[in-house]
Design a protein around this motif. Structure first.
Motif, PDB file in Angstrom:
ATOM      1  N   PHE A  82      17.847 -36.705 -64.936  1.00  0.00           N
ATOM      2  CA  PHE A  82      16.943 -35.583 -65.203  1.00  0.00           C
ATOM      3  C   PHE A  82      17.607 -34.691 -66.246  1.00  0.00           C
ATOM      4  CE2 PHE A  82      15.039 -31.481 -64.396  1.00  0.00           C
ATOM      5  CZ  PHE A  82      13.752 -31.739 -63.972  1.00  0.00           C
ATOM      6  N   ASN A  83      17.106 -34.594 -67.513  1.00  0.00           N
ATOM      7  CA  ASN A  83      15.781 -34.924 -67.950  1.00  0.00           C
ATOM      8  C   ASN A  83      15.729 -34.919 -69.467  1.00  0.00           C
ATOM      9  OD1 ASN A  83      16.136 -32.064 -68.236  1.00  0.00           O
ATOM     10  ND2 ASN A  83      13.906 -31.809 -68.219  1.00  0.00           N
ATOM     11  N   VAL A  84      14.612 -35.414 -70.025  1.00  0.00           N
ATOM     12  CA  VAL A  84      14.183 -35.146 -71.394  1.00  0.00           C
ATOM     13  C   VAL A  84      12.797 -34.526 -71.296  1.00  0.00           C
ATOM     14  CG1 VAL A  84      15.549 -36.981 -72.460  1.00  0.00           C
ATOM     15  CG2 VAL A  84      13.212 -37.474 -71.679  1.00  0.00           C
ATOM     16  N   ASP A  85      12.395 -33.790 -72.363  1.00  0.00           N
ATOM     17  CA  ASP A  85      11.149 -33.018 -72.314  1.00  0.00           C
ATOM     18  C   ASP A  85      10.103 -33.571 -73.274  1.00  0.00           C
ATOM     19  OD1 ASP A  85      11.878 -30.919 -70.437  1.00  0.00           O
ATOM     20  OD2 ASP A  85      13.268 -30.232 -71.985  1.00  0.00           O
ATOM     21  N   LEU A  86       8.844 -33.396 -72.892  1.00  0.00           N
ATOM     22  CA  LEU A  86       7.716 -33.774 -73.730  1.00  0.00           C
ATOM     23  C   LEU A  86       7.308 -32.592 -74.604  1.00  0.00           C
ATOM     24  CD1 LEU A  86       5.541 -35.980 -74.336  1.00  0.00           C
ATOM     25  CD2 LEU A  86       4.145 -34.900 -72.550  1.00  0.00           C
ATOM     26  N   ALA A  87       7.160 -32.816 -75.922  1.00  0.00           N
ATOM     27  CA  ALA A  87       6.730 -31.777 -76.853  1.00  0.00           C
ATOM     28  C   ALA A  87       5.242 -31.941 -77.162  1.00  0.00           C
ATOM     29  CB  ALA A  87       7.538 -31.848 -78.139  1.00  0.00           C
ATOM     30  N   ALA A  88       4.647 -30.901 -77.730  1.00  0.00           N
ATOM     31  CA  ALA A  88       3.202 -30.885 -77.957  1.00  0.00           C
ATOM     32  C   ALA A  88       2.743 -31.922 -78.969  1.00  0.00           C
ATOM     33  CB  ALA A  88       2.762 -29.491 -78.406  1.00  0.00           C
ATOM     34  N   ASP A  89       3.638 -32.393 -79.826  1.00  0.00           N
ATOM     35  CA  ASP A  89       3.253 -33.424 -80.786  1.00  0.00           C
ATOM     36  C   ASP A  89       3.504 -34.837 -80.269  1.00  0.00           C
ATOM     37  OD1 ASP A  89       5.991 -33.499 -80.849  1.00  0.00           O
ATOM     38  OD2 ASP A  89       6.195 -33.127 -83.005  1.00  0.00           O
ATOM     39  N   GLY A  90       3.931 -34.953 -79.009  1.00  0.00           N
ATOM     40  CA  GLY A  90       4.201 -36.257 -78.421  1.00  0.00           C
ATOM     41  C   GLY A  90       5.632 -36.719 -78.572  1.00  0.00           C
ATOM     42  N   SER A  91       6.443 -35.947 -79.255  1.00  0.00           N
ATOM     43  CA  SER A  91       7.846 -36.330 -79.408  1.00  0.00           C
ATOM     44  C   SER A  91       8.633 -35.994 -78.150  1.00  0.00           C
ATOM     45  CB  SER A  91       8.463 -35.620 -80.614  1.00  0.00           C
ATOM     46  OG  SER A  91       8.469 -34.218 -80.411  1.00  0.00           O
ATOM     47  N   ILE A  92       9.818 -36.540 -78.048  1.00  0.00           N
ATOM     48  CA  ILE A  92      10.695 -36.325 -76.901  1.00  0.00           C
ATOM     49  C   ILE A  92      11.819 -35.389 -77.316  1.00  0.00           C
ATOM     50  CG2 ILE A  92      12.150 -37.397 -75.156  1.00  0.00           C
ATOM     51  CD1 ILE A  92       9.142 -38.102 -74.999  1.00  0.00           C
ATOM     52  N   GLU A  93      11.927 -34.278 -76.588  1.00  0.00           N
ATOM     53  CA  GLU A  93      12.952 -33.281 -76.894  1.00  0.00           C
ATOM     54  C   GLU A  93      14.109 -33.361 -75.909  1.00  0.00           C
ATOM     55  OE1 GLU A  93      10.356 -29.714 -78.903  1.00  0.00           O
ATOM     56  OE2 GLU A  93      10.667 -29.634 -76.727  1.00  0.00           O
ATOM     57  N   ASP A  94      15.231 -32.781 -76.326  1.00  0.00           N
ATOM     58  CA  ASP A  94      16.448 -32.699 -75.507  1.00  0.00           C
ATOM     59  C   ASP A  94      16.997 -34.073 -75.127  1.00  0.00           C
ATOM     60  OD1 ASP A  94      16.495 -29.868 -75.453  1.00  0.00           O
ATOM     61  OD2 ASP A  94      14.977 -29.854 -73.874  1.00  0.00           O
ATOM     62  N   SER A  95      16.783 -35.053 -75.991  1.00  0.00           N
ATOM     63  CA  SER A  95      17.301 -36.391 -75.700  1.00  0.00           C
ATOM     64  C   SER A  95      18.817 -36.461 -75.812  1.00  0.00           C
ATOM     65  CB  SER A  95      16.659 -37.421 -76.628  1.00  0.00           C
ATOM     66  OG  SER A  95      16.925 -37.122 -77.979  1.00  0.00           O
ATOM     67  N   TRP A  96      19.433 -35.419 -76.398  1.00  0.00           N
ATOM     68  CA  TRP A  96      20.894 -35.391 -76.484  1.00  0.00           C
ATOM     69  C   TRP A  96      21.545 -35.448 -75.104  1.00  0.00           C
ATOM     70  CZ3 TRP A  96      23.257 -31.402 -73.964  1.00  0.00           C
ATOM     71  CH2 TRP A  96      22.477 -30.272 -73.666  1.00  0.00           C
ATOM     72  N   ARG A  97      20.860 -34.918 -74.095  1.00  0.00           N
ATOM     73  CA  ARG A  97      21.415 -34.981 -72.738  1.00  0.00           C
ATOM     74  C   ARG A  97      21.599 -36.430 -72.307  1.00  0.00           C
ATOM     75  NH1 ARG A  97      16.815 -30.777 -70.583  1.00  0.00           N
ATOM     76  NH2 ARG A  97      17.774 -28.850 -71.331  1.00  0.00           N
ATOM     77  N   TRP A  98      20.573 -37.216 -72.541  1.00  0.00           N
ATOM     78  CA  TRP A  98      20.604 -38.636 -72.195  1.00  0.00           C
ATOM     79  C   TRP A  98      21.623 -39.375 -73.053  1.00  0.00           C
ATOM     80  CZ3 TRP A  98      19.464 -42.192 -68.759  1.00  0.00           C
ATOM     81  CH2 TRP A  98      19.191 -43.511 -69.130  1.00  0.00           C
ATOM     82  N   ASP A  99      21.646 -39.074 -74.349  1.00  0.00           N
ATOM     83  CA  ASP A  99      22.574 -39.748 -75.262  1.00  0.00           C
ATOM     84  C   ASP A  99      24.025 -39.492 -74.873  1.00  0.00           C
ATOM     85  OD1 ASP A  99      20.556 -40.855 -76.875  1.00  0.00           O
ATOM     86  OD2 ASP A  99      20.410 -39.029 -78.091  1.00  0.00           O
ATOM     87  N   GLU A 100      24.304 -38.339 -74.308  1.00  0.00           N
ATOM     88  CA  GLU A 100      25.674 -38.021 -73.911  1.00  0.00           C
ATOM     89  C   GLU A 100      26.132 -38.802 -72.679  1.00  0.00           C
ATOM     90  OE1 GLU A 100      26.246 -33.859 -73.342  1.00  0.00           O
ATOM     91  OE2 GLU A 100      26.636 -33.473 -75.468  1.00  0.00           O
ATOM     92  N   VAL A 101      25.243 -38.971 -71.697  1.00  0.00           N
ATOM     93  CA  VAL A 101      25.678 -39.555 -70.423  1.00  0.00           C
ATOM     94  C   VAL A 101      25.350 -41.034 -70.280  1.00  0.00           C
ATOM     95  CG1 VAL A 101      25.433 -37.327 -69.292  1.00  0.00           C
ATOM     96  CG2 VAL A 101      23.572 -38.946 -69.174  1.00  0.00           C
ATOM     97  N   ALA A 102      24.273 -41.496 -70.912  1.00  0.00           N
ATOM     98  CA  ALA A 102      23.800 -42.867 -70.674  1.00  0.00           C
ATOM     99  C   ALA A 102      24.818 -43.942 -71.021  1.00  0.00           C
ATOM    100  CB  ALA A 102      22.493 -43.103 -71.432  1.00  0.00           C
ATOM    101  N   PRO A 103      25.619 -43.813 -72.109  1.00  0.00           N
ATOM    102  CA  PRO A 103      26.568 -44.893 -72.416  1.00  0.00           C
ATOM    103  C   PRO A 103      27.528 -45.209 -71.286  1.00  0.00           C
ATOM    104  CG  PRO A 103      26.339 -43.417 -74.300  1.00  0.00           C
ATOM    105  CD  PRO A 103      25.622 -42.759 -73.151  1.00  0.00           C
ATOM    106  N   ASP A 104      27.887 -44.225 -70.476  1.00  0.00           N
ATOM    107  CA  ASP A 104      28.762 -44.466 -69.314  1.00  0.00           C
ATOM    108  C   ASP A 104      27.974 -44.632 -68.026  1.00  0.00           C
ATOM    109  OD1 ASP A 104      31.115 -44.270 -70.843  1.00  0.00           O
ATOM    110  OD2 ASP A 104      31.113 -42.087 -70.675  1.00  0.00           O
TER     111      ASP A 104
END
Length: 475
Positions: A67-89
């Motif tokens: 938890f989590n990434v956010d949905l933006a009004a144009d359909g893009s995904i925001e705050d994906s840096w959170r996932w990019d930081e932890v997902a590799p491990d």
């Protein structure tokens, strides 16, 4: 006690407050010996918020939703840096333990949902970016968490979930305990996804009067709304049990109140308290109607919090209902307590290979408040055997000698008291635990029970009263 404004509550969004003033970091716990437990027979789905620094108890989980990434009004995904930081491990570590990882997409903004969900183009953009984030780290799926959604978007959410399910391997949908506005099409969402994660908490919330956050049962003096009511509501609206995950809270709430009356009246908003913190304060009281512990820290405060035992009671109930699984908001709030996770595995996994020592806690039986109740344990194994009893759910109770075959206790509250017995031999072999439940009802008579036999007391009327109590407690 239970106001329509609950429809505005956002259980997951609200918990950003838990980052403030509470210690959430949990040290890794030693793994349980694998031989004690076999494969999971039910999903165990835990949300891991980005603000919690914890090594999950992998052996107790089947799925982890970051938890989590956010949905933006144009359909893009925001705050994906959170996932990019932890997902590799995080993802490889989870897969090493056989745990699947989902990425949680959140949207708590009506305007954003109204912009994206009805638009095929914006839905497609969101799905494409989510797929890229999942595939980049070999994750397993997406959890969709759109809270407070207007009913006008009911069909659009189903379309989004169905299209997302075509793009990634697994999709779950976080859904409300009570759908006040009729915005969630339970049967259609279940058909379009792999599971519905019922957010089974918030029955009493920050702005309500004090009471259980996740009552197992409803009834006087509380409202009808409870986990039991919610699950039945989903089933009656077409959601099949094999698509339902019942989410449980690893947190509670403390209210300022006018006095210590239960039910009480709040004098202000409550604060959320994580399980590990609340349990350290002590929970000396128990509400038998909802099967919830609570305490009165002062004459003007009430703390309502499910502890290890009451959460395990709810997991056991979930398994008995034949649901797909159980889940938690949120991992880390329990401080990765080994005894809690051992109990989770007992309820959700098959036992491992048969041990050389076996324990038998006896048959379930009934008793009265005020009785001296005796448990009747036996063990099978070579050599000298030793016994260890623990209470695993129900009202507080203290065994007089938990390291004997026949410990006693005197219940002062009605309810279902469940104890587990483990037996070990002088050769170092230990049994799997075996459980016995004692259903206690009110009486003024003093009697003694041994393994379910009433050796003194009021005779036939005792059996009738106990039977009525059993029916009332077990529903």
């Amino acid at each position: 006690m239970f106001l329509l404004s609950l429809a505005l509550a956002s259980p997951h969004k609200e918990h950003a407050e838990l980052r403030l003033g509470q210690e959430l970091r949990a040290a890794p716990t030693p793994p349980t010996e694998a031989a004690e437990f076999g494969e999971a027979h039910t999903w165990v789905y835990g949300y891991l918020p980005y603000w919690v620094d914890v090594e999950p108890e992998w052996s107790g989980l089947t799925h982890l939703a970051f938890f989590n990434v956010d949905l933006a009004a144009d359909g893009s995904i925001e705050d994906s840096w959170r996932w990019d930081e932890v997902a590799p491990d995080l993802v490889p570590r989870a897969h090493e333990h056989g745990v699947k990882v989902h990425l949680t997409l959140t949207c708590f903004d009506d305007a954003v949902m109204e912009a994206v969900l009805p638009s095929p183009a914006k839905r497609a953009r969101a799905i494409g970016e989510l797929k890229e984030l999942v595939d980049a780290y070999d994750a397993d799926g997406v959890s969709v968490d759109c809270e407070g959604m207007p009913s006008s978007l009911k069909g659009d959410l189903v379309d989004f979930v169905a299209e997302l399910s075509e793009a990634v391997d697994e999709v779950t949908v976080a859904t409300p305990a009570i759908d006040w506005s009729g915005a969630y099409d339970y049967d259609a969402l279940a058909a379009a996804s792999d599971a519905l994660f019922i957010m089974g908490y918030g029955y009493h919330w920050s702005g309500s009067d004090p009471g259980p956050v996740a009552p197992l049962y409803g009834g006087d003096p509380w409202s009808k709304y409870s986990l039991e009511w919610t699950v039945q509501d989903y089933l009656s609206n077409g959601a099949p049990p094999e698509k339902i995950i019942l989410g449980l809270p690893l947190y509670g709430r403390i209210w300022p109140t006018t006095d210590s009356s239960v039910p009480g009246s709040a004098t202000g908003s409550s604060d959320a308290v994580v399980m590990s913190t609340g349990m350290s304060w002590g929970l000396e009281r128990y509400d038998a109607v909802t099967e919830t512990p609570y305490s009165l820290p002062s004459e003007q405060e009430q703390l309502w919090l499910d502890d290890h035992d009451s959460v395990l009671t709810r997991i056991r109930w979930t398994v008995d209902q034949g649901l797909l699984g159980t889940g938690f908001w949120a991992l880390g709030y329990e401080a990765a307590a080994p005894d809690f996770w051992y109990g989770v595995k007992e309820e959700t996994r098959a036992p491992g290979p048969n041990p050389l020592v076996e324990a038998n806690a006896g048959e379930d039986f009934m008793a009265y408040t005020g009785q001296t109740v005796e448990l009747n344990g036996t063990g099978v194994g070579e050599g000298e055997l030793s016994y260890a009893w623990v209470r695993v759910s129900g009202p507080p109770a203290e065994l007089n000698d938990p390291n004997t075959q026949n410990p006693q206790f005197t219940p002062d509250q009605p309810g279902t008291y469940t104890f587990e017995l483990a037996v070990s031999s002088d050769a170092g072999e230990s049994s799997l635990p075996d459980a016995v439940s004692v259903v206690v009802v009110h009486t003024d008579a003093g009697t003694v029970n041994t393994g379910g036999r009433c050796t003194t007391g009021p005779g036939p009327s005792w059996a009738l009263g106990a039977l009525l109590g059993l029916l009332a407690l077990r529903r």
